[in-house]
Scaffold this motif. Structure first.
Motif, PDB file in Angstrom:
ATOM      1  N   ALA A  22      61.630  -6.891   0.268  1.00 39.74           N
ATOM      2  CA  ALA A  22      62.120  -7.746  -1.012  1.00 39.74           C
ATOM      3  C   ALA A  22      60.246  -8.703  -0.117  1.00 39.74           C
ATOM      4  CB  ALA A  22      63.348  -8.566  -0.905  1.00 39.74           C
ATOM      5  N   ILE A  23      60.179  -9.025   0.725  1.00 40.10           N
ATOM      6  CA  ILE A  23      59.189  -9.442   2.152  1.00 40.10           C
ATOM      7  C   ILE A  23      57.925  -8.736   1.148  1.00 40.10           C
ATOM      8  CG2 ILE A  23      58.051 -10.422   3.686  1.00 40.10           C
ATOM      9  CD1 ILE A  23      60.978 -10.698   5.023  1.00 40.10           C
ATOM     10  N   GLU A  24      58.214  -7.569   1.134  1.00 38.28           N
ATOM     11  CA  GLU A  24      56.911  -6.579   0.673  1.00 38.28           C
ATOM     12  C   GLU A  24      56.839  -6.757  -0.546  1.00 38.28           C
ATOM     13  OE1 GLU A  24      55.365  -2.083   1.246  1.00 38.28           O
ATOM     14  OE2 GLU A  24      57.302  -2.201   1.485  1.00 38.28           O
ATOM     15  N   ALA A  25      57.524  -7.099  -1.746  1.00 35.33           N
ATOM     16  CA  ALA A  25      57.389  -6.940  -2.791  1.00 35.33           C
ATOM     17  C   ALA A  25      56.563  -7.615  -3.097  1.00 35.33           C
ATOM     18  CB  ALA A  25      58.909  -6.516  -3.640  1.00 35.33           C
ATOM     19  N   SER A  26      57.219  -9.092  -2.229  1.00 33.79           N
ATOM     20  CA  SER A  26      56.318 -10.320  -3.017  1.00 33.79           C
ATOM     21  C   SER A  26      54.799 -10.784  -2.226  1.00 33.79           C
ATOM     22  CB  SER A  26      57.018 -11.677  -1.940  1.00 33.79           C
ATOM     23  OG  SER A  26      57.089 -11.550  -0.254  1.00 33.79           O
ATOM     24  N   MET A  27      54.718  -9.821  -1.518  1.00 42.31           N
ATOM     25  CA  MET A  27      53.370 -10.191  -0.946  1.00 42.31           C
ATOM     26  C   MET A  27      51.967  -8.609  -1.285  1.00 42.31           C
ATOM     27  SD  MET A  27      54.457 -10.692   2.772  1.00 42.31           S
ATOM     28  CE  MET A  27      55.385 -11.956   3.559  1.00 42.31           C
ATOM     29  N   ASP A  28      50.758  -9.132  -0.674  1.00 46.30           N
ATOM     30  CA  ASP A  28      50.099  -8.161  -1.298  1.00 46.30           C
ATOM     31  C   ASP A  28      49.615  -7.448  -0.143  1.00 46.30           C
ATOM     32  OD1 ASP A  28      48.027  -9.154   0.465  1.00 46.30           O
ATOM     33  OD2 ASP A  28      46.573 -10.661  -0.830  1.00 46.30           O
ATOM     34  N   GLU A  29      49.523  -6.408  -0.546  1.00 49.13           N
ATOM     35  CA  GLU A  29      49.497  -5.299   1.664  1.00 49.13           C
ATOM     36  C   GLU A  29      48.882  -5.770   2.220  1.00 49.13           C
ATOM     37  OE1 GLU A  29      46.960  -1.524   0.090  1.00 49.13           O
ATOM     38  OE2 GLU A  29      47.850  -1.119  -2.027  1.00 49.13           O
ATOM     39  N   GLU A  30      47.712  -6.632   2.759  1.00 47.15           N
ATOM     40  CA  GLU A  30      46.970  -7.413   3.488  1.00 47.15           C
ATOM     41  C   GLU A  30      48.066  -8.368   4.044  1.00 47.15           C
ATOM     42  OE1 GLU A  30      43.267  -9.932   4.696  1.00 47.15           O
ATOM     43  OE2 GLU A  30      43.449  -9.000   2.981  1.00 47.15           O
ATOM     44  N   GLU A  31      48.593  -9.180   3.639  1.00 46.92           N
ATOM     45  CA  GLU A  31      49.715 -10.129   3.371  1.00 46.92           C
ATOM     46  C   GLU A  31      50.952  -9.108   4.397  1.00 46.92           C
ATOM     47  OE1 GLU A  31      49.424 -13.593   0.276  1.00 46.92           O
ATOM     48  OE2 GLU A  31      49.919 -11.858  -0.223  1.00 46.92           O
ATOM     49  N   PHE A  32      51.472  -8.312   3.822  1.00 42.74           N
ATOM     50  CA  PHE A  32      52.746  -7.782   3.872  1.00 42.74           C
ATOM     51  C   PHE A  32      52.488  -7.361   5.467  1.00 42.74           C
ATOM     52  CE2 PHE A  32      55.815  -4.253   4.281  1.00 42.74           C
ATOM     53  CZ  PHE A  32      56.658  -4.315   4.871  1.00 42.74           C
ATOM     54  N   ARG A  33      50.942  -6.988   5.799  1.00 46.85           N
ATOM     55  CA  ARG A  33      50.208  -5.871   7.146  1.00 46.85           C
ATOM     56  C   ARG A  33      50.296  -6.766   8.376  1.00 46.85           C
ATOM     57  NH1 ARG A  33      47.082  -2.923   3.832  1.00 46.85           N
ATOM     58  NH2 ARG A  33      45.541  -4.808   4.654  1.00 46.85           N
ATOM     59  N   GLY A  34      49.839  -8.727   8.204  1.00 46.34           N
ATOM     60  CA  GLY A  34      49.975  -9.758   8.984  1.00 46.34           C
ATOM     61  C   GLY A  34      51.159  -9.799   9.350  1.00 46.34           C
ATOM     62  N   TYR A  35      52.290 -10.276   7.980  1.00 46.32           N
ATOM     63  CA  TYR A  35      53.617 -10.430   8.296  1.00 46.32           C
ATOM     64  C   TYR A  35      53.925  -9.419   9.584  1.00 46.32           C
ATOM     65  CZ  TYR A  35      58.644 -10.128   7.583  1.00 46.32           C
ATOM     66  OH  TYR A  35      59.828  -9.852   8.060  1.00 46.32           O
ATOM     67  N   LEU A  36      53.948  -7.720   9.632  1.00 47.20           N
ATOM     68  CA  LEU A  36      54.818  -7.261  10.356  1.00 47.20           C
ATOM     69  C   LEU A  36      53.709  -7.281  11.708  1.00 47.20           C
ATOM     70  CD1 LEU A  36      54.374  -3.938   7.932  1.00 47.20           C
ATOM     71  CD2 LEU A  36      55.851  -5.388   8.575  1.00 47.20           C
ATOM     72  N   LYS A  37      52.344  -7.493  12.027  1.00 48.96           N
ATOM     73  CA  LYS A  37      52.056  -7.814  13.056  1.00 48.96           C
ATOM     74  C   LYS A  37      52.408  -9.203  13.564  1.00 48.96           C
ATOM     75  CE  LYS A  37      47.288  -9.209  14.828  1.00 48.96           C
ATOM     76  NZ  LYS A  37      45.981  -9.765  14.477  1.00 48.96           N
ATOM     77  N   GLY A  38      52.987 -10.362  12.347  1.00 42.45           N
ATOM     78  CA  GLY A  38      53.151 -11.130  13.590  1.00 42.45           C
ATOM     79  C   GLY A  38      54.797 -10.796  13.944  1.00 42.45           C
ATOM     80  N   ASN A  39      55.555 -10.423  13.407  1.00 41.20           N
ATOM     81  CA  ASN A  39      56.532 -10.070  13.539  1.00 41.20           C
ATOM     82  C   ASN A  39      57.105  -9.526  14.742  1.00 41.20           C
ATOM     83  OD1 ASN A  39      58.055 -11.235  12.050  1.00 41.20           O
ATOM     84  ND2 ASN A  39      59.587  -9.921  10.893  1.00 41.20           N
TER      85      ASN A  39
END
Length: 82
Positions: A22-39
């Protein structure tokens, strides 16, 4: 199904939708990679202060593996062993 608090925590899955999806669907690719890096960084940063430090490192590994997968999809794979 076996309880897996790292790869498939039941409290992050509602109505057959994983929270990370759901988080991935709410973001573009770059934002999601940033989310993964942050986690990944979050779990590495705090693991030694937790009751289950190895579990937090495994969670960091889960997010790092997903980040690597998404980076390969975006940038292409440069590793011969992949």
């Amino acid at each position: 199904m076996k309880n897996d608090p790292v790869n498939n925590p039941p409290h992050y899955n509602r109505k057959n939708i994983e929270a990370v999806c759901a988080i991935e669907a709410s973001m573009d690719e770059e934002e999601f990679r940033g989310y993964l890096k942050g986690n990944t960084l979050k779990y590495i940063w705090r693991y030694k202060y937790k009751d289950s430090p190895v579990e937090d490192l495994e969670k960091a590994q889960y997010y790092l593996n997903l980040l690597i997968k998404k980076a390969k999809e975006h940038y292409g794979s440069t590793s011969e062993s992949s």
